[in-house]
Design an enzyme around this catalytic site. Structure first.
Site, short mmCIF file in Angstrom:
data_model
loop_
_atom_site.label_atom_id
_atom_site.label_comp_id
_atom_site.label_asym_id
_atom_site.label_seq_id
_atom_site.Cartn_x
_atom_site.Cartn_y
_atom_site.Cartn_z
N PHE A 141 0.16 -1.07 0.52
CA PHE A 141 -0.10 -0.69 0.04
C PHE A 141 0.80 1.00 0.02
O PHE A 141 1.94 1.09 0.98
CB PHE A 141 -0.49 0.19 1.28
CG PHE A 141 -1.10 1.10 0.99
CD1 PHE A 141 -3.12 1.09 0.49
CD2 PHE A 141 -1.54 1.73 2.08
CE1 PHE A 141 -3.94 1.94 0.87
CE2 PHE A 141 -2.71 3.21 2.40
CZ PHE A 141 -3.47 2.76 1.18
N TYR A 177 -9.13 -0.23 11.59
CA TYR A 177 -10.90 -0.13 10.88
C TYR A 177 -10.35 -0.78 9.19
O TYR A 177 -11.69 -0.69 8.90
CB TYR A 177 -10.73 1.72 10.22
CG TYR A 177 -9.94 1.98 9.56
CD1 TYR A 177 -9.63 1.95 8.55
CD2 TYR A 177 -8.62 2.58 10.13
CE1 TYR A 177 -8.92 2.25 7.09
CE2 TYR A 177 -7.75 3.09 9.17
CZ TYR A 177 -7.67 3.13 8.02
OH TYR A 177 -6.43 3.24 7.09
N LYS A 178 -10.73 -2.24 9.03
CA LYS A 178 -10.72 -2.76 8.20
C LYS A 178 -11.27 -3.63 8.62
O LYS A 178 -12.40 -3.96 9.28
CB LYS A 178 -9.65 -3.44 7.17
CG LYS A 178 -8.55 -2.00 6.84
CD LYS A 178 -7.53 -2.14 5.99
CE LYS A 178 -6.71 -1.06 5.35
NZ LYS A 178 -7.43 -0.65 4.26
N ARG A 202 -13.37 -3.44 -6.05
CA ARG A 202 -13.01 -5.12 -5.32
C ARG A 202 -14.05 -4.96 -4.51
O ARG A 202 -14.98 -3.82 -4.07
CB ARG A 202 -12.57 -4.01 -4.01
CG ARG A 202 -10.54 -3.78 -4.70
CD ARG A 202 -9.80 -2.73 -3.20
NE ARG A 202 -9.31 -2.13 -2.93
CZ ARG A 202 -8.96 -1.82 -2.10
NH1 ARG A 202 -8.03 -2.15 -1.30
NH2 ARG A 202 -8.98 -0.63 -1.10
N ASP A 215 2.63 -6.30 7.16
CA ASP A 215 1.94 -4.97 7.10
C ASP A 215 1.24 -5.78 6.75
O ASP A 215 0.42 -6.97 6.16
CB ASP A 215 1.47 -4.11 6.23
CG ASP A 215 0.33 -3.46 6.58
OD1 ASP A 215 -0.72 -4.05 7.08
OD2 ASP A 215 0.61 -1.70 5.07
#
Lengths: 402, 402
Positions: free
Chosen positions: B126, B223-224, B373, B198
């Protein structure tokens, strides 16, 4: 007359800020004299936060970033805090903790003066400031020199041409002494250094004009005088004249010029947006934003004026109502231009005194070795509160010595 | 039969996780397929947060730090997240953003190998990972080498004896490809490097066993798949074997061995406490803690198993129900051991498709250049949701080509 509870009540009845106290959700019987550590809950915050949680997050989901203004929040709230410290728009951003912002600011300050080899830090700074100054110095290979603000001119003279970042606290977190930010900033800049201020004990409490003073960088805390809630995000100010060369180490994707390009290399956004880091803590950040409203309505100048009056009353009541053996020494300077918004009293067993006051509903705190701190935030502390606190302090001291 | 809505409904009726969906406060008609970006609101969160705000902050004020467990929260919530990623207690801490934790972890990793001169970063990471890797390399004077995970063995061979930190993403944020964390960690450690992962797209979504795999350091997002709310704090994991030598740059006072001594010098706390930074964002942090409850009850293994079934269904429905011209290519590997918890579809005008799906209540997102996605979190996505999403995708593609 001026040392009676009746007199204090009369002051409250004539106080233009008196209505604010009832807006804070303070439990009955509690006197909150520790807003320099954790500001209390304003009644507007729970409702605002509930809307953020249930409507924005719960219903709008990812659209909150655009439709509810989450994306802009770090700079929008930054601008609102900026107005409280005399910063024009586009120079203040909110996010992460004060410790992290100190690392970011000090590293960027050093990079603005790449030829300079000394980083100066106020020896009376709050520990986290000193620890981060040491970490930045070590990481960048700079020499750390600690001094007091008083000793700064000497240090600048001894290290002529060597000093880059200079980190000072605007208010001494122990003694409550207010430093001359204007003069010190001028001294640092005249020596070619970069003035970095920690405004944690100043923002929202004392009038600060960072733009007018020519401050280079500043950081500050969201949960003391801004009452943003436990661990509210910190802020970073960077003067616009530095933006183009502001080279921050925390290059999170929110600081990219085009974050959604997901580009290979970091290209900093123009302006203060480059000081955004990662995804901001929206719940904590928007609670802080809601907490700013009463302070904005009252105005820092009015809050400050009342705070000074409360401090004067406290000093007078200590002298008038506490017998000499029980009377603690006031460490904070008496002069208004040298005094922050808390008063520090030298007091043996300060921690025990603070605990005993807490049992009486009076919230204070203690700092080693022997200081009792009483924060007099004009927004929600009343004259009667000060009277009752002094009475309780007298009782506690009497009990402890008895 | 297996491509009908009735079949999907039957799967939901037999699904042991089906009751969880109703616990999330999803608006009627909304299908949330973007939990890899922002997990939805669980019904337990607003109540928990309201208690923190009104009772703990509002009534207990500063006592919240001791009486309500705020002080311990970063390591307590860290341990709970640790259990979800196979970390024994005392190795995980929560706070700040993922970007900041990346800076902290990569710098500490480099300092564990002071003689090594190369920092390796996954080229498919990312953006924030890549930007922070570049920043750490520049700040510490290391050479940055970017490669894919596939290309890593070659890089380790070419730079034998030179590679310190190696930062990889466990799941490719674009393609959804799941990497072999066990094998890659072993390769990095065999080469004398420090494996930094990560886990943002893995924690709470795919079974990860950081202790068993011998991972050195890891960071991840709150928060995912952890559904902690917009900008929920990130976590940092450091294997216990490194704690004594873990030399982190973000030396905030909460990481001090005796923070309330307010000592002159930073002495790191033993164990993972040294990775605490500044004062934690309590509101965001405790919202995250409340959000972990349903995931803990369901268990990552069960969520993962269902997520794979949902993915299989999505692939089959695309093949069975979308005519060839409208059928997007599935970019994510079909093999379960190579697949994360979202599927990426190659799709011209992916952003417009995502926007059109949003108008139909189906929340997805797009990543450049042409990927749509769809996140299939087994905790709150149903088989019927997948069926309806494919139907809508067919309609949208038809409309856009018509």
């Amino acid at each position: 007359m001026e040392s009676t509870r009746e007199w204090a009540e009369k002051q409250d009845s004539e106080d233009p800020l008196s209505s604010f106290r009832a807006e804070f959700d303070l439990p009955p019987g509690v006197i909150q004299l520790n807003g320099n550590s954790l500001g209390p809950l304003h009644g507007g915050v729970p409702e605002a936060l509930d809307r953020v949680v249930r409507r924005e997050w719960g219903e709008h989901l990812i659209r909150g970033w655009s439709e509810d203004g989450w994306w802009d929040a770090p700079v929008r709230v930054g601008d609102r805090i900026g107005r409280l410290i005399g910063a024009g728009p586009g120079q203040t951003v909110v996010g992460e903790s004060t410790s992290v912002q100190l690392f970011n600011a000090l590293t960027a300050a050093a990079r603005l003066r790449p030829e300079r080899t000394v980083l100066v830090s106020d020896a009376a700074n709050f520990p986290t400031d000193r620890y981060l100054a040491a970490s930045v110095a070590r990481t960048l290979g700079l020499r750390l020199v600690e001094t007091t603000v008083d000793g700064l001119p000497g240090v600048l003279a001894r290290h002529r041409g060597e000093v880059g970042p200079v980190l000072c606290g605007a208010v001494d977190f122990r003694t409550g002494e207010l430093w001359d930010l204007v003069r010190t900033t001028a001294e640092v800049r005249a020596a070619g250094g970069i003035a970095v201020w920690d405004l944690s004990h100043a923002a929202g409490a004392v009038p600060v004009e960072v733009d007018a003073a020519g401050v280079d960088l500043a950081v500050g805390c969201g949960y003391k005088y801004l009452s943003g809630g436990p661990g509210a995000p910190a802020f970073l100010y960077a003067a616009a004249r530095h933006h183009d060369r502001l080279d921050l180490p925390l290059t999170g994707w929110h600081g990219h010029v085009r974050p959604f390009d997901m580009a290979d290399e970091f290209v900093p956004a123009p302006g203060i947006d480059r000081a955004r880091t990662g995804t901001p803590h929206i719940l904590s950040l928007l609670a802080l934003e809601a907490a700013l409203v009463p302070l904005e309505r009252a105005g820092v100048a009015a809050v400050r004026e009342k705070s000074l009056r409360l401090g004067d009353l406290l000093v007078r009541l200590l002298a008038d109502r506490l017998p000499a053996p029980a009377r603690p020494e006031v460490v904070t300077p008496a002069a208004h231009h040298r005094r922050g918004s808390h008063l520090a009293l030298r007091c043996p067993e300060a921690s025990s005194v603070s605990a005993a006051l807490m049992e009486r509903g009076i919230v204070t705190d203690a700092r080693p070795p022997d200081l009792l701190r009483l924060c007099l935030n004009g927004l929600y502390v009343s004259y009667t509160d000060v009277f009752d606190a002094v009475t309780a302090l007298g009782d506690v001291r009497k009990e402890m010595s008895g």
